[in-house]
Structures are given as structure tokens and as C-alpha cells.
Design an enzyme around this catalytic site. Structure first.
Site, PDB file in Angstrom:
ATOM      1  N   ASP A  43     -66.908   9.183   3.290  1.00  0.00           N
ATOM      2  CA  ASP A  43     -67.709  10.374   2.994  1.00  0.00           C
ATOM      3  C   ASP A  43     -67.544  11.392   4.129  1.00  0.00           C
ATOM      4  OD1 ASP A  43     -70.084  11.528   1.281  1.00  0.00           O
ATOM      5  OD2 ASP A  43     -70.589  11.864   3.387  1.00  0.00           O
ATOM      6  N   TYR A  48     -68.941  18.830   9.338  1.00  0.00           N
ATOM      7  CA  TYR A  48     -68.984  17.791  10.371  1.00  0.00           C
ATOM      8  C   TYR A  48     -67.951  18.049  11.486  1.00  0.00           C
ATOM      9  CZ  TYR A  48     -71.573  15.169   6.746  1.00  0.00           C
ATOM     10  OH  TYR A  48     -72.448  14.771   5.768  1.00  0.00           O
ATOM     11  N   LYS A  77     -67.588  18.006   1.229  1.00  0.00           N
ATOM     12  CA  LYS A  77     -68.668  18.911   0.816  1.00  0.00           C
ATOM     13  C   LYS A  77     -68.384  20.360   1.202  1.00  0.00           C
ATOM     14  CE  LYS A  77     -71.617  14.995   1.857  1.00  0.00           C
ATOM     15  NZ  LYS A  77     -71.076  14.446   3.118  1.00  0.00           N
ATOM     16  N   HIS A 110     -72.978  21.184  -0.457  1.00  0.00           N
ATOM     17  CA  HIS A 110     -73.667  20.466   0.628  1.00  0.00           C
ATOM     18  C   HIS A 110     -75.182  20.703   0.647  1.00  0.00           C
ATOM     19  CE1 HIS A 110     -72.657  18.620   4.793  1.00  0.00           C
ATOM     20  NE2 HIS A 110     -73.836  18.217   4.385  1.00  0.00           N
TER      21      HIS A 110
END
Ligand code: A2P
Length: 317
Positions: A43, A48, A77, A110
Site C-alpha cells: 500500500d 508518503y 493514492k 486519498h
């Protein structure tokens, strides 16, 4: 490995590796180790800031014959500054380039929140974009477009309440996955049932309580899920660790679950949790642990210059 099936027959392994908070410099090794252990679901998310390193690890795993792309389930996302319909495909292409893949198995919106591209600092009056200016259904059309373009096999949403989800019913594609924070302290039975009634799988994020969140995202004196006495005693009874109980609970409940670790021993321990079977007493006991407690509250979206409030974020259908 347990899997969740989609309408077209595709299978998502229920246990995946979370990569939020996995720092550059350690995430690549963690992904490679996870793949060696047997994880087949990773994931990711553009925000990130570690997709390029994950891409290097994937390329190496493919080259070394540890796994093939077809054997893997990869999720990413769309970040909030790419919510315009025409921005979705370019954003996804950037993620694919970073991950060194031709397609994603799953692409998620997201957050149901739009922010302006290129505006740094959430205190800037220009930072937030209202839903009138950038309707969520327009973003969703961009998501549907990338399925048609063959860049994502499945699409869904993250951090959406049942109310937001309700607003997406009747579209060309209804969200196929809803990824939200879920653990014994935040069981969200209403959202869980709503999603499943409408054919969406549910993925549990922060299943271990995400104690490695930045301090700014923590409430004072918040309880530590992994140190819950009830969870500890169930773990002892089953000859397992608290983390394994939390992961097994999520899988037995019927969700997929994405615990994060960058530690080889904990990666292996978490993977083994897929084989742990909790007895009925444990499942019933854990059901009573719900305290509707969010660790990821979304409070960072609720600012004086923001049209988004926490009440709006989490409102029910
Ligand atoms: P680490 O990455 O050093 O293993 P969540 O998945 O809810 O976001 O939680 C992630 C946090 O839980 C990280 O701090 C991670 O640390 C820690 N963690 C992951 N697996 C375990 C485990 N089996 N036992 C204890 N802590 C764990």
C-alpha cells in the site's frame, strides 16, 4: 493467504504492507524483505514521498525472481492537489513512473479534500479549494477515466465517511474499496456495513494504532492500542503477540489490513498473523473495545481558512 474478490474476479490479498511513515532510506529494504517473506500486497501513496525507493525495490524483486508484477497487488493514492479531472491521469502516471510499474491494481482518492497545487503552507489563504470550485464527483470522473485508460484496474476512496460514499453511488463505477482507519478502538460498524452493502471492500489502515505518527498528530494522553490490557490477554491466551491479534481481528472481520513495519522481525511476525485464528470469545470481547477513537482525526484540515471541518469529514449518510 486470504484474499478478497472483486466483481471481475481479481483477488486482493487481505494482508498488505503499509508504507506511510516508512522513511526514505529504509522503505526499500522493508519492501524487499516483505516480498521475500511472502507479502503480495503493498500500500503506497504519492504523499508518503517514498514511491521512488519502493519502485527500485520492486524492480529489484522482479529482476531477482522473488515475485512477478502479476503476483502483486499494488495500491496508491491521489493527493489532494490533483483533484481536477484532467489532473488525475498525469498524477497517476507520475506514481507509476516512481513505482516503475505500468498499472496499479488499485488507485484511491486519498482524502475528500482539495488543496491548491503549488501553494505551500496550509495557513496561506489560497491553500484550500472549496468543493464548489472542485466537486468530488469531478475528481471521481478522473478516477473512472484512468480505469478506462488501463492505468488502474480498480478505484476507490480513502478517508471517506458513509455520507461521502453515498454521494458516489450511481456513478459509472462505484467505489470498489474504502480505506479508512480501523482497529478495535475505532471499529466504525456503520461505515463498514454501509460499504459492504454497496459492494465495496474495506481496508483497515493504522491497524496497530500508528504510534509512530508525528507528535503534531497525537492527542495528549492518548491510549496506546498495542498496550491495551484486553488485547494483551487475548494475545497471551492465543500464544500470539498483540500486533498479531490486531491483524488477525481485522482479517477475521472481513477487511483487508495494511500494518506498517520497517523491521524484519516484525514484518515476519505480522505476516504470520494471517494464519492466527482468534476464538469466538476473543472476537466478541474485542467488539466491546470500540471507543470511536480516531488516531488520525483529520484535524489538520480544519483551519480558519478552510471550508473543511471534522464534522463534515466524518458525517454519516
Ligand atoms: P516498526 O516500523 O519499527 O516495526 P500502523 O501499522 O498502525 O501504522 O503501526 C505502525 C507502528 O507499529 C510502527 O511504529 C511500527 O514500528 C510498529 N509495529 C509494526 N509491527 C509491529 C509489531 N509486530 N509489534 C510492535 N510494533 C509494531
Amino acid at each position: 493467504m486470504n484474499q478478497l474478490q472483486f466483481e471481475n474476479g481479481d483477488l486482493m490479498p487481505t494482508l498488505g504492507l503499509g508504507t506511510w511513515k516508512s522513511a526514505p532510506g529504509e522503505v526499500g529494504a522493508a519492501v524487499l524483505e516483505a516480498l521475500r517473506i511472502g507479502y503480495r500486497h503493498i500500500d503506497c501513496a504519492a504523499i508518503y514521498g517514498n514511491e521512488a525507493e519502493i519502485g527500485e525495490a520492486l524492480e529489484r524483486a522482479f529482476a531477482e525472481g522473488i515475485v512477478t508484477r502479476e503476483q502483486l497487488w499494488i495500491t496508491s493514492k491521489l493527493w489532494c492537489d490533483r483533484h481536477a479531472r484532467e489532473d488525475v491521469e498525469p498524477a497517476l502516471r507520475e506514481t507509476l513512473a516512481a513505482l516503475r510499474c505500468d498499472y496499479l491494481d488499485l488507485y484511491l482518492v486519498h482524502w475528500p479534500v482539495a488543496v491548491r497545487r503549488g501553494v505551500k503552507g496550509s495557513d496561506d489563504p489560497q491553500f484550500f479549494v472549496s468543493l464548489d470550485e472542485q466537486p468530488l464527483l469531478e475528481t471521481w470522473r478522473g478516477m473512472e477515466d484512468v480505469v478506462e485508460a488501463g492505468l488502474a484496474r480498480h478505484i476507490g476512496v480513502s478517508n471517506y465517511s458513509s455520507k461521502r460514499l453515498h454521494e458516489h453511488l450511481g456513478e459509472r463505477i462505484t467505489p470498489e474499496v474504502v480505506q479508512v482507519e480501523l482497529h478495535p478502538y475505532l471499529q466504525q460498524p456503520e461505515l463498514f456495513n454501509f460499504a459492504r452493502e454497496h459492494g465495496a471492500h474495506v481496508t483497515a489502515y493504522s491497524p496497530l494504532g500508528s504510534a509512530d505518527r508525528p507528535e503534531t498528530m497525537k492527542a495528549r494522553n492518548e491510549p496506546v492500542l498495542l498496550e491495551d490490557e484486553g488485547i494483551e490477554s487475548i494475545a497471551e491466551r492465543h500464544g500470539a503477540t498483540p500486533a498479531q491479534v490486531l491483524i488477525a481481528w481485522a482479517i477475521q472481520r472481513g477487511t483487508s489490513v495494511i500494518p506498517k513495519s520497517v523491521n524484519p522481525e516484525r514484518l515476519a511476525q505480522n505476516f504470520a498473523a494471517a494464519e492466527l485464528e482468534l476464538d469466538d470469545d476473543a472476537m466478541e470481547e474485542i467488539a466491546t473495545f470500540d471507543q470511536a477513537r480516531r488516531y488520525v482525526t483529520g484535524s489538520f484540515w480544519q483551519k480558519p481558512n478552510s471550508p473543511y471541518t471534522m464534522n463534515w469529514l466524518w458525517e454519516r449518510a
